[in-house]
Scaffold this motif. Structure first.
Motif, PDB file in Angstrom:
ATOM      1  N   ILE A  55       0.847  -1.204   0.000  1.00 48.40           N
ATOM      2  CA  ILE A  55       0.000   0.000   0.000  1.00 48.40           C
ATOM      3  C   ILE A  55       0.876   1.246   0.000  1.00 48.40           C
ATOM      4  O   ILE A  55       0.614   2.213  -0.734  1.00 48.40           O
ATOM      5  N   GLU A  56       1.922   1.231   0.822  1.00 45.14           N
ATOM      6  CA  GLU A  56       2.831   2.379   0.906  1.00 45.14           C
ATOM      7  C   GLU A  56       3.434   2.685  -0.465  1.00 45.14           C
ATOM      8  O   GLU A  56       3.448   3.848  -0.909  1.00 45.14           O
ATOM      9  N   ARG A  57       3.911   1.646  -1.154  1.00 49.49           N
ATOM     10  CA  ARG A  57       4.510   1.859  -2.481  1.00 49.49           C
ATOM     11  C   ARG A  57       3.472   2.350  -3.487  1.00 49.49           C
ATOM     12  O   ARG A  57       3.725   3.262  -4.275  1.00 49.49           O
ATOM     13  N   HIS A  58       2.298   1.745  -3.445  1.00 50.97           N
ATOM     14  CA  HIS A  58       1.232   2.139  -4.373  1.00 50.97           C
ATOM     15  C   HIS A  58       0.836   3.605  -4.179  1.00 50.97           C
ATOM     16  O   HIS A  58       0.705   4.360  -5.160  1.00 50.97           O
ATOM     17  N   MET A 118       6.676   9.931  13.911  1.00 51.94           N
ATOM     18  CA  MET A 118       5.526   9.705  13.025  1.00 51.94           C
ATOM     19  C   MET A 118       4.239  10.254  13.631  1.00 51.94           C
ATOM     20  O   MET A 118       3.439  10.904  12.951  1.00 51.94           O
ATOM     21  N   VAL A 119       4.029   9.961  14.902  1.00 47.69           N
ATOM     22  CA  VAL A 119       2.817  10.444  15.578  1.00 47.69           C
ATOM     23  C   VAL A 119       2.770  11.972  15.539  1.00 47.69           C
ATOM     24  O   VAL A 119       1.717  12.570  15.243  1.00 47.69           O
ATOM     25  N   ASP A 120       3.903  12.625  15.815  1.00 46.60           N
ATOM     26  CA  ASP A 120       3.957  14.090  15.784  1.00 46.60           C
ATOM     27  C   ASP A 120       3.648  14.623  14.387  1.00 46.60           C
ATOM     28  O   ASP A 120       2.918  15.614  14.235  1.00 46.60           O
ATOM     29  N   LEU A 168       2.856   7.678   6.113  1.00 38.68           N
ATOM     30  CA  LEU A 168       3.697   7.172   7.195  1.00 38.68           C
ATOM     31  C   LEU A 168       3.341   5.702   7.365  1.00 38.68           C
ATOM     32  O   LEU A 168       2.189   5.324   7.141  1.00 38.68           O
ATOM     33  N   PHE A 169       4.309   4.865   7.756  1.00 37.19           N
ATOM     34  CA  PHE A 169       4.017   3.448   7.955  1.00 37.19           C
ATOM     35  C   PHE A 169       4.665   2.965   9.244  1.00 37.19           C
ATOM     36  O   PHE A 169       5.886   2.911   9.355  1.00 37.19           O
ATOM     37  N   LYS A 214       1.520  15.113   7.653  1.00 36.77           N
ATOM     38  CA  LYS A 214       1.162  13.973   6.796  1.00 36.77           C
ATOM     39  C   LYS A 214      -0.299  13.603   7.075  1.00 36.77           C
ATOM     40  O   LYS A 214      -0.747  13.641   8.217  1.00 36.77           O
ATOM     41  N   LYS A 215      -1.012  13.208   6.014  1.00 34.78           N
ATOM     42  CA  LYS A 215      -2.457  12.991   6.126  1.00 34.78           C
ATOM     43  C   LYS A 215      -2.850  11.523   6.199  1.00 34.78           C
ATOM     44  O   LYS A 215      -3.962  11.200   6.628  1.00 34.78           O
ATOM     45  N   VAL A 216      -1.985  10.622   5.722  1.00 36.56           N
ATOM     46  CA  VAL A 216      -2.326   9.200   5.668  1.00 36.56           C
ATOM     47  C   VAL A 216      -1.329   8.409   6.502  1.00 36.56           C
ATOM     48  O   VAL A 216      -0.123   8.491   6.272  1.00 36.56           O
TER      49      VAL A 216
END
Length: 557
Positions: free
Chosen positions: A417-420, A443-445, A429-430, A452-454
């Motif tokens: 999904i991240e690559r797509h 990442m949380v921050d 973020l993953f 970042k939205k996703v």
């Protein structure tokens, strides 16, 4: 009161009035009445409507006004149709009455509410309302992305159980026995099928034509948009959460389909409005465009006064998707192969094979590339119904400036999904089990600050201990068959500190083991923790026939 008038302008107006060809069409006159001005030889001239035109203008000028069709003073608007098996919220009733008013007057409309405000149930209510009148009765054709066919079918069966529904999609599709009356019910098709079969669909009399996720036809020059224009109907409705994504020409495309001629041709629209508003920031031109568009486009946001209090704090929706041909082939082959082995085994060996089967089927439902363990450069688009639906959901969320959490059980699927999404230009973020504590906090921050939205998350690594209240949407890409675990993950967003309603989307592959288990969970929610507390392991004790019933692929539609 004395007014200075340009003599040359008066001469031009006289010439226009004396011309044998009418200078204004009916739709032009309505546009002039709404904006209060008309353009004559490049000059804006103020106008005032009277008689029937003023009566029409007053009826439609405010989309949410409590007016009804007919003469005389405004009356109390009707409530939802009797055949609707749902309770509509006040703003949905206003949307229904607006759509009914516009389509009954022969005008179209674009319902552009935010995702989660109930555009689908409002449209279903409109169909039922129109069946109550002879002049507006007839079948409704819904054109939507393939990933939403299952959702439409289930929502119609749920909210309009008396209305027939069929899919016009795939091999053997037909319109036989549809007729032109109320018995026609709903016909669901995809943009691709509509494009290929537009001539066939155009021969059927439609009471209502609906374009869902109508941003798919925002390019008026595309074959899909042109094909849609060839299908006649008594009323046209566009549904979209994103009426304008890039420029005003997209708005023209939507409204020129719902109400042809309203905004003139595309060239004149660009000259008159788009250039002035987008390029020159002309406030007067913007005000005229707003007055012209307002009656034909109803846009409500979750943050609007009077909307948020009506929304429940958390709404959970199961979103069914169809398997692709490749997924169907893999699914059926896996069932045949492993069921033959399972029937010959007992004890621990059998339980191990059952787990292997269920895990494999879930991976096939996710994406063939996950099941086949394909290399990192494998093609991803067009092979998974779930991935297509994820794209649809995230496109809408991001266009509304929202944020989303996407959960999966599998790190491998998370990487796909991240690559797509990266290939589509969506930054993500993953977070998974291998993420360091420091990186996890960063990442949380980044997500909570809106940078970042996703946020993609492995269910095991992120099911507890995180506060991600920035998210208004939670997407479960695959299902963990212990509801308590899913609820814990959802609660990363739905927790103290959350100031917006949270919408939870659960993606389910139709006709598969996922569909069957989801049905079991709905029927026995109170027993879910005890029956399915150990996830897939709970099914390892089923008999061969029970297991076959659970995993055999069923036809949908």
């Amino acid at each position: 009161q004395w007014v200075v008038v340009d003599p040359e302008l008066v001469r031009r107006l006289r010439r226009a009035a004396q011309s044998q060809t009418p200078s204004l069409t009916a739709i032009d006159a309505l546009g002039a009445a709404l904006t209060g001005s008309v353009e004559v030889d490049g000059e804006q001239v103020q106008v005032t409507a009277g008689g029937a035109l003023e009566e029409l203008r007053s009826k439609i000028a405010d989309p949410e006004a409590d007016t009804t069709i007919g003469t005389g003073a405004a009356r109390k608007p009707p409530g939802p149709p009797k055949a609707l098996a749902a309770n509509l919220r006040d703003y949905q009733v206003r949307g229904l009455n607006w759509l009914h008013r516009m389509t009954s007057l022969g005008l179209g409309g674009c319902l552009a509410d935010d995702m989660g405000l109930g555009k689908t149930v409002t449209l279903i209510a409109l169909h039922l309302r129109r069946q109550e009148g002879k002049a507006t009765a007839g079948p409704t054709l819904v054109v939507c992305p393939a990933s939403l066919l299952g959702n439409w079918e289930r929502e119609i069966q749920r909210f309009a159980p008396t209305a027939p529904v069929r899919r016009f999609h795939g091999p053997g599709r037909d319109l036989e026995g549809l007729g032109g009356g109320a018995k026609g019910g709903f016909v669901l098709t995809t943009y691709g099928t509509m494009r290929r079969d537009a001539e066939r669909l155009a021969r059927q009399p439609w009471g209502l034509l609906v374009a869902d996720e109508a941003q798919h036809v925002k390019n008026p020059h595309s074959h899909t948009a042109q094909a849609l224009r060839t299908i006649p109907s008594l009323g046209r409705v566009a549904l979209t959460g994103t009426p304008v994504e890039n420029n005003l020409s997209e708005l023209w495309s939507l409204l020129d389909w719902t109400t042809p001629g309203l905004l003139g041709n595309l060239t004149s629209f660009r000259d008159r409005y788009a250039k002035a508003v987008e390029g020159d920031r002309d406030e007067q031109a913007a005000a005229r465009l707003a007055a012209l568009v307002r009656p034909f486009l109803l846009r409500r946001r979750k943050s609007d006064p009077g909307i948020a209090p009506e929304l429940p704090p958390k709404t959970e929706t199961e979103q069914p998707v169809s398997l692709t041909k490749e997924q169907v082939s893999l699914y059926e082959a896996l069932v045949r192969e492993l069921m033959a082995e399972i029937e010959e085994q007992q004890g621990i060996a059998r339980r191990g094979l059952v787990m292997k089967l269920l895990t494999g089927l879930k991976q096939v439902c996710n994406h063939p590339a996950q099941f086949l363990k394909e290399p990192a450069d494998a093609k991803l688009p067009g092979r998974s119904g779930k991935l297509e639906l994820l794209d649809e959901l995230l496109d809408t969320v991001l266009a509304e400036d929202g944020s989303a959490l996407v959960f999966t059980q599998y790190v491998a699927m998370g990487r796909l999904i991240e690559r797509h999404l990266t290939d589509r230009g969506v930054e993500t973020l993953f977070l998974h089990g291998g993420t360091t504590v420091k990186r996890r906090e960063e990442m949380v921050d980044a997500f909570q600050s809106g940078e970042k939205k996703v946020f993609l998350l492995s269910l095991k690594a992120a099911g507890t201990g995180l506060n991600l209240t920035r998210a208004g949407h939670v997407i479960h890409y695959d299902r963990w068959w212990n509801p308590a675990v899913e609820d814990q993950a959802t609660d990363r967003a739905y927790r103290i500190g959350q100031t917006q309603p949270v919408q939870v989307h659960k993606l389910i592959a139709e006709g598969t083991v996922e569909d069957r288990v989801a049905e079991m969970l709905r029927q026995k929610r109170e027993l879910a923790d005890s029956v399915l507390g150990s996830g897939e392991a709970a099914f390892s004790e089923l008999s061969d026939s029970e297991l076959a019933e659970l995993v055999t692929l069923r036809k949908t539609g």
